[in-house]
Scaffold this motif. Structure first.
Motif, PDB file in Angstrom:
ATOM      1  N   GLU A  38      18.925 -24.332 124.992  1.00 59.26           N
ATOM      2  CA  GLU A  38      19.603 -23.193 125.610  1.00 59.26           C
ATOM      3  C   GLU A  38      21.116 -23.367 125.641  1.00 59.26           C
ATOM      4  OE1 GLU A  38      18.079 -20.326 126.276  1.00 59.26           O
ATOM      5  OE2 GLU A  38      16.264 -21.302 125.494  1.00 59.26           O
ATOM      6  N   ILE A  39      21.584 -24.585 125.888  1.00 58.86           N
ATOM      7  CA  ILE A  39      23.031 -24.830 125.908  1.00 58.86           C
ATOM      8  C   ILE A  39      23.603 -24.742 124.502  1.00 58.86           C
ATOM      9  CG2 ILE A  39      24.832 -26.542 126.414  1.00 58.86           C
ATOM     10  CD1 ILE A  39      23.594 -25.187 128.923  1.00 58.86           C
ATOM     11  N   GLU A  40      22.863 -25.237 123.516  1.00 58.42           N
ATOM     12  CA  GLU A  40      23.346 -25.148 122.127  1.00 58.42           C
ATOM     13  C   GLU A  40      23.504 -23.703 121.686  1.00 58.42           C
ATOM     14  OE1 GLU A  40      20.625 -27.671 119.973  1.00 58.42           O
ATOM     15  OE2 GLU A  40      21.818 -29.466 120.392  1.00 58.42           O
ATOM     16  N   LYS A  41      22.697 -22.798 122.205  1.00 62.21           N
ATOM     17  CA  LYS A  41      22.825 -21.370 121.883  1.00 62.21           C
ATOM     18  C   LYS A  41      24.172 -20.809 122.339  1.00 62.21           C
ATOM     19  CE  LYS A  41      17.962 -20.011 122.335  1.00 62.21           C
ATOM     20  NZ  LYS A  41      17.045 -19.185 123.165  1.00 62.21           N
ATOM     21  N   LEU A  42      24.768 -21.416 123.368  1.00 57.80           N
ATOM     22  CA  LEU A  42      26.055 -20.950 123.892  1.00 57.80           C
ATOM     23  C   LEU A  42      27.215 -21.293 122.969  1.00 57.80           C
ATOM     24  CD1 LEU A  42      25.729 -21.950 127.663  1.00 57.80           C
ATOM     25  CD2 LEU A  42      25.317 -19.705 126.628  1.00 57.80           C
ATOM     26  N   ASN A  43      26.989 -22.257 122.068  1.00 57.96           N
ATOM     27  CA  ASN A  43      28.029 -22.694 121.146  1.00 57.96           C
ATOM     28  C   ASN A  43      29.316 -23.053 121.913  1.00 57.96           C
ATOM     29  OD1 ASN A  43      28.976 -23.380 118.605  1.00 57.96           O
ATOM     30  ND2 ASN A  43      29.825 -21.333 118.244  1.00 57.96           N
ATOM     31  N   THR A  44      29.145 -23.845 122.944  1.00 57.07           N
ATOM     32  CA  THR A  44      30.257 -24.224 123.813  1.00 57.07           C
ATOM     33  C   THR A  44      30.731 -25.637 123.513  1.00 57.07           C
ATOM     34  OG1 THR A  44      30.975 -24.328 126.109  1.00 57.07           O
ATOM     35  CG2 THR A  44      28.747 -25.058 125.657  1.00 57.07           C
ATOM     36  N   LYS A  45      31.930 -25.951 123.980  1.00 57.01           N
ATOM     37  CA  LYS A  45      32.488 -27.290 123.777  1.00 57.01           C
ATOM     38  C   LYS A  45      32.311 -28.092 125.054  1.00 57.01           C
ATOM     39  CE  LYS A  45      35.781 -25.869 120.325  1.00 57.01           C
ATOM     40  NZ  LYS A  45      37.191 -25.721 119.973  1.00 57.01           N
ATOM     41  N   CYS A  46      31.217 -28.836 125.102  1.00 57.50           N
ATOM     42  CA  CYS A  46      30.958 -29.684 126.263  1.00 57.50           C
ATOM     43  C   CYS A  46      30.142 -30.890 125.824  1.00 57.50           C
ATOM     44  CB  CYS A  46      30.235 -28.911 127.363  1.00 57.50           C
ATOM     45  SG  CYS A  46      28.536 -28.464 126.995  1.00 57.50           S
ATOM     46  N   LEU A  47      30.215 -31.919 126.639  1.00 55.21           N
ATOM     47  CA  LEU A  47      29.386 -33.107 126.454  1.00 55.21           C
ATOM     48  C   LEU A  47      28.235 -32.983 127.443  1.00 55.21           C
ATOM     49  CD1 LEU A  47      28.916 -35.945 125.265  1.00 55.21           C
ATOM     50  CD2 LEU A  47      30.369 -36.824 127.089  1.00 55.21           C
ATOM     51  N   MET A  48      27.031 -33.256 126.985  1.00 56.16           N
ATOM     52  CA  MET A  48      25.835 -33.062 127.811  1.00 56.16           C
ATOM     53  C   MET A  48      25.029 -34.353 127.814  1.00 56.16           C
ATOM     54  SD  MET A  48      22.839 -30.243 126.946  1.00 56.16           S
ATOM     55  CE  MET A  48      23.198 -30.334 125.211  1.00 56.16           C
ATOM     56  N   PHE A  49      24.569 -34.755 129.001  1.00 47.34           N
ATOM     57  CA  PHE A  49      23.636 -35.876 129.111  1.00 47.34           C
ATOM     58  C   PHE A  49      22.443 -35.397 129.924  1.00 47.34           C
ATOM     59  CE2 PHE A  49      21.699 -39.619 130.938  1.00 47.34           C
ATOM     60  CZ  PHE A  49      21.599 -40.435 129.820  1.00 47.34           C
ATOM     61  N   LEU A  50      21.253 -35.555 129.357  1.00 48.73           N
ATOM     62  CA  LEU A  50      20.038 -35.041 129.980  1.00 48.73           C
ATOM     63  C   LEU A  50      19.141 -36.166 130.462  1.00 48.73           C
ATOM     64  CD1 LEU A  50      19.282 -32.215 127.391  1.00 48.73           C
ATOM     65  CD2 LEU A  50      20.535 -32.042 129.557  1.00 48.73           C
ATOM     66  N   ASP A  51      19.051 -36.304 131.786  1.00 47.64           N
ATOM     67  CA  ASP A  51      18.066 -37.175 132.408  1.00 47.64           C
ATOM     68  C   ASP A  51      16.737 -36.424 132.395  1.00 47.64           C
ATOM     69  OD1 ASP A  51      19.813 -39.272 133.182  1.00 47.64           O
ATOM     70  OD2 ASP A  51      20.381 -38.204 134.994  1.00 47.64           O
ATOM     71  N   SER A  52      15.733 -36.990 133.020  1.00 41.17           N
ATOM     72  CA  SER A  52      14.437 -36.325 133.102  1.00 41.17           C
ATOM     73  C   SER A  52      14.468 -35.092 133.994  1.00 41.17           C
ATOM     74  CB  SER A  52      13.382 -37.297 133.628  1.00 41.17           C
ATOM     75  OG  SER A  52      13.312 -38.423 132.785  1.00 41.17           O
ATOM     76  N   THR A  53      15.282 -35.129 135.055  1.00 43.68           N
ATOM     77  CA  THR A  53      15.349 -34.004 135.993  1.00 43.68           C
ATOM     78  C   THR A  53      16.775 -33.529 136.255  1.00 43.68           C
ATOM     79  OG1 THR A  53      15.446 -35.489 137.903  1.00 43.68           O
ATOM     80  CG2 THR A  53      13.267 -34.729 137.218  1.00 43.68           C
ATOM     81  N   VAL A  54      17.770 -34.208 135.682  1.00 39.39           N
ATOM     82  CA  VAL A  54      19.179 -33.894 135.946  1.00 39.39           C
ATOM     83  C   VAL A  54      19.919 -33.682 134.633  1.00 39.39           C
ATOM     84  CG1 VAL A  54      21.320 -34.727 137.017  1.00 39.39           C
ATOM     85  CG2 VAL A  54      19.108 -35.311 138.044  1.00 39.39           C
ATOM     86  N   ALA A  55      20.666 -32.568 134.563  1.00 42.20           N
ATOM     87  CA  ALA A  55      21.517 -32.281 133.405  1.00 42.20           C
ATOM     88  C   ALA A  55      22.966 -32.444 133.845  1.00 42.20           C
ATOM     89  CB  ALA A  55      21.260 -30.862 132.906  1.00 42.20           C
ATOM     90  N   ARG A  56      23.725 -33.257 133.109  1.00 40.46           N
ATOM     91  CA  ARG A  56      25.126 -33.535 133.461  1.00 40.46           C
ATOM     92  C   ARG A  56      26.029 -33.051 132.331  1.00 40.46           C
ATOM     93  NH1 ARG A  56      24.497 -37.567 137.401  1.00 40.46           N
ATOM     94  NH2 ARG A  56      22.413 -38.449 137.371  1.00 40.46           N
ATOM     95  N   PHE A  57      27.161 -32.447 132.718  1.00 37.32           N
ATOM     96  CA  PHE A  57      28.067 -31.862 131.731  1.00 37.32           C
ATOM     97  C   PHE A  57      29.514 -32.223 132.027  1.00 37.32           C
ATOM     98  CE2 PHE A  57      24.337 -29.259 131.960  1.00 37.32           C
ATOM     99  CZ  PHE A  57      24.042 -28.976 130.637  1.00 37.32           C
ATOM    100  N   TRP A  58      30.273 -32.409 130.929  1.00 37.80           N
ATOM    101  CA  TRP A  58      31.717 -32.572 130.962  1.00 37.80           C
ATOM    102  C   TRP A  58      32.266 -31.545 129.982  1.00 37.80           C
ATOM    103  CZ3 TRP A  58      28.069 -36.286 130.970  1.00 37.80           C
ATOM    104  CH2 TRP A  58      28.093 -37.205 132.012  1.00 37.80           C
ATOM    105  N   PHE A  59      33.381 -30.905 130.309  1.00 40.62           N
ATOM    106  CA  PHE A  59      33.811 -29.713 129.579  1.00 40.62           C
ATOM    107  C   PHE A  59      35.194 -29.797 128.955  1.00 40.62           C
ATOM    108  CE2 PHE A  59      30.821 -28.421 132.768  1.00 40.62           C
ATOM    109  CZ  PHE A  59      29.962 -27.616 132.056  1.00 40.62           C
ATOM    110  N   LEU A  60      35.303 -29.108 127.831  1.00 43.05           N
ATOM    111  CA  LEU A  60      36.587 -28.706 127.286  1.00 43.05           C
ATOM    112  C   LEU A  60      36.794 -27.217 127.602  1.00 43.05           C
ATOM    113  CD1 LEU A  60      36.539 -30.514 123.829  1.00 43.05           C
ATOM    114  CD2 LEU A  60      37.804 -31.152 125.883  1.00 43.05           C
ATOM    115  N   GLU A  61      35.682 -26.496 127.698  1.00 39.52           N
ATOM    116  CA  GLU A  61      35.716 -25.062 128.018  1.00 39.52           C
ATOM    117  C   GLU A  61      34.324 -24.591 128.417  1.00 39.52           C
ATOM    118  OE1 GLU A  61      34.968 -23.049 123.696  1.00 39.52           O
ATOM    119  OE2 GLU A  61      37.014 -23.675 124.097  1.00 39.52           O
TER     120      GLU A  61
END
Length: 159
Positions: A38-61
């Motif tokens: 779903e995040i890849e569909k956004l075509n956004t500039k961010c770093l994503m780390f996916l735990d089993s229950t937690v999604a973490r993001f760092w952004f350029l935009e």
């Protein structure tokens, strides 16, 4: 528990103390959410780390778009009051600028830990408490808040 008690008695006879502690509970996994797709569909500039229950993001935009996407997937996106409540705010954003957490029973899949969908998971905001199983001579009742003191006494006697 009776079977475990029997096995321990067989090893230690009647003269034993036993304390088993779990620091968290578990929930059955009832469904999954594909955050990555779903995040890849956004075509956004961010770093994503996916735990089993937690999604973490760092952004350029596009922080707002990612937040809306996670909420659309039924995830709880932590706000300032949540960081304070759960005591998880760091002095910096090393654990994520934006953190989304699954509802109880939902697993992020795919994620960075599991190669297949697991049957049980922990790490939800409404986590059930840990557990305590004990048999300590002279202690008929044990409250969880007293556990540290009793364990400390038990361990110090063993030295």
């Amino acid at each position: 528990l009776n079977e475990i008690d029997f096995l321990i008695k067989d090893i230690f006879n009647e003269n034993y103390n036993l304390i088993i502690v779990g620091d968290h509970g578990m929930y059955d996994v009832e469904g999954t959410v594909n955050v990555k797709k779903e995040i890849e569909k956004l075509n956004t500039k961010c770093l994503m780390f996916l735990d089993s229950t937690v999604a973490r993001f760092w952004f350029l935009e596009d922080k707002k778009r990612v937040k809306e996407c996670l909420e659309g997937l039924g995830m709880k996106v932590l706000e300032e009051k949540d960081y304070e409540r759960y005591k998880v705010r760091m002095k910096d954003d090393r654990y994520g600028e934006l953190i989304g957490i699954c509802k109880k029973g939902i697993l992020i899949f795919p994620n960075s830990y599991n190669e297949k969908i697991v049957k049980g998971m922990h790490g939800y905001l409404d986590e059930n408490p840990g557990f305590l199983i004990y048999r300590v001579k002279g202690k008929d009742k044990l409250e969880f808040k007293n556990f540290y003191v009793i364990l400390k006494e038990f361990l110090l006697k063993k030295k």
